[in-house]
Design an enzyme around this catalytic site. Structure first.
Site, PDB file in Angstrom:
ATOM      1  N   SER A  45      -5.677  25.104  20.414  1.00 47.40           N
ATOM      2  CA  SER A  45      -5.015  24.788  21.682  1.00 47.40           C
ATOM      3  C   SER A  45      -5.821  25.210  22.904  1.00 47.40           C
ATOM      4  O   SER A  45      -5.586  24.714  24.007  1.00 47.40           O
ATOM      5  CB  SER A  45      -3.632  25.433  21.738  1.00 47.40           C
ATOM      6  OG  SER A  45      -3.724  26.838  21.838  1.00 47.40           O
TER       7      SER A  45
ATOM      8  N   LYS B 114      -2.975  31.535  25.815  1.00 45.76           N
ATOM      9  CA  LYS B 114      -3.036  30.410  26.751  1.00 45.76           C
ATOM     10  C   LYS B 114      -3.604  30.893  28.081  1.00 45.76           C
ATOM     11  O   LYS B 114      -3.767  32.081  28.319  1.00 45.76           O
ATOM     12  CB  LYS B 114      -1.643  29.816  27.004  1.00 45.76           C
ATOM     13  CG  LYS B 114      -0.840  29.441  25.769  1.00 45.76           C
ATOM     14  CD  LYS B 114      -1.341  28.183  25.100  1.00 45.76           C
ATOM     15  CE  LYS B 114      -0.472  27.834  23.896  1.00 45.76           C
ATOM     16  NZ  LYS B 114      -1.022  26.696  23.127  1.00 45.76           N
TER      17      LYS B 114
END
EC number: 3.4.21.89
Length: 264
Positions: free
Chosen positions: A43, A106
């Site tokens: 991701s 993230k």
């Protein structure tokens, strides 16, 4: 004879005390200073790849119940102590509010009180679009082609993001490229993955992340391999056979890579 036994017992006690001291120091470092993590997904590709081993600093944002290794499921206290404000562009390790059993990594984009929206893949923060320039392409180890963009946030933090290249002129994942408006609540934050088309982040299922859920700030990659070696589901013989290809898969160029270096 008794004298020899006494000396032996004293040596054993000294060695045990030294071993205990080393273990205690290691635990203090892991709980309060720095902790290693393995990244299992793409991701954050290509900033962080699958099977990158990273170090995160635990003190960067202070401490919460969730940032204390080995004690994170014991309700010791609420909120954060010695709290320090995170900055836009930080790469954060945290526990997602919808699944506290896992850890996510993230990039922090939206601060409390911000208005966030993506329009044609461009991030708008408080109705102002960030600087975004296409700088080339990236071919993943799986052969998938990405467009590479250089983005600059309002605080001057610069990084690369990646979007799947169009196939036969078809652009993928429009729901990721064009979103509704997100108003970030007080005490919570908005996150995106650098791999914009393949990230479960604040645009979709993740939602906003409370400050209390932050574990640490990712700093650098200390080791990296293309494949995993350890697997609980395979026997010792298969592990031995897998050792050589695992060693050969080490990504030497990524070892000790600073995650905030944008010169590449």
């Amino acid at each position: 004879m008794n004298r020899d036994n006494t000396k032996t017992n004293k040596t054993v006690k000294q060695e045990f005390a030294s071993f205990t001291f080393v273990i205690c120091i290691a635990l203090v470092i892991r709980i309060l200073i720095m902790e290693p993590f393995t990244v299992p997904t793409g991701s954050m590709k290509a900033t962080i790849l699958e099977n990158d081993y990273i170090f995160s600093t635990k003190y960067s944002y202070g401490y919460s119940n969730y940032s204390l290794s080995f004690f994170d499921f014991i309700p010791l206290f609420k909120g954060r102590v010695f709290a320090r404000e995170p900055e836009r562009g930080d790469i954060v390790v945290f526990r997602p509010p919808n699944d506290m059993s896992v850890r996510y990594i993230k990039r922090l984009i939206g601060l409390p009180g911000d208005k966030i929206q993506l329009i044609d893949d461009v991030i708008y923060i408080n109705d102002k679009k960030i600087e975004r320039t296409e700088v080339g392409t990236y071919i993943g180890e799986d052969g998938i082609k990405y467009l590479k963009f250089k983005e600059t946030l309002p605080n001057g933090r610069t990084y690369f993001s990646y979007k799947l290249a169009p196939i036969f002129g078809i652009i993928s994942n429009d729901r990721y490229s064009n979103t509704g408006v997100f108003y970030v609540p007080e005490g919570q934050y908005f996150f995106l993955g650098d791999n914009r088309d393949r990230s479960n982040d604040s645009r979709v299922n993740l939602g906003f992340v409370p400050f209390e859920n932050f574990i640490g700030k990712a700093q650098f990659i200390w080791f990296s391999t293309k494949i995993t070696w350890w697997d609980n589901d395979i026997g010792i013989i298969n592990l031995i056979l897998k050792l050589k290809p695992w060693i050969e898969s080490v990504r030497l160029s990524r070892i000790f890579k600073n995650l905030y270096n944008v010169d590449e």
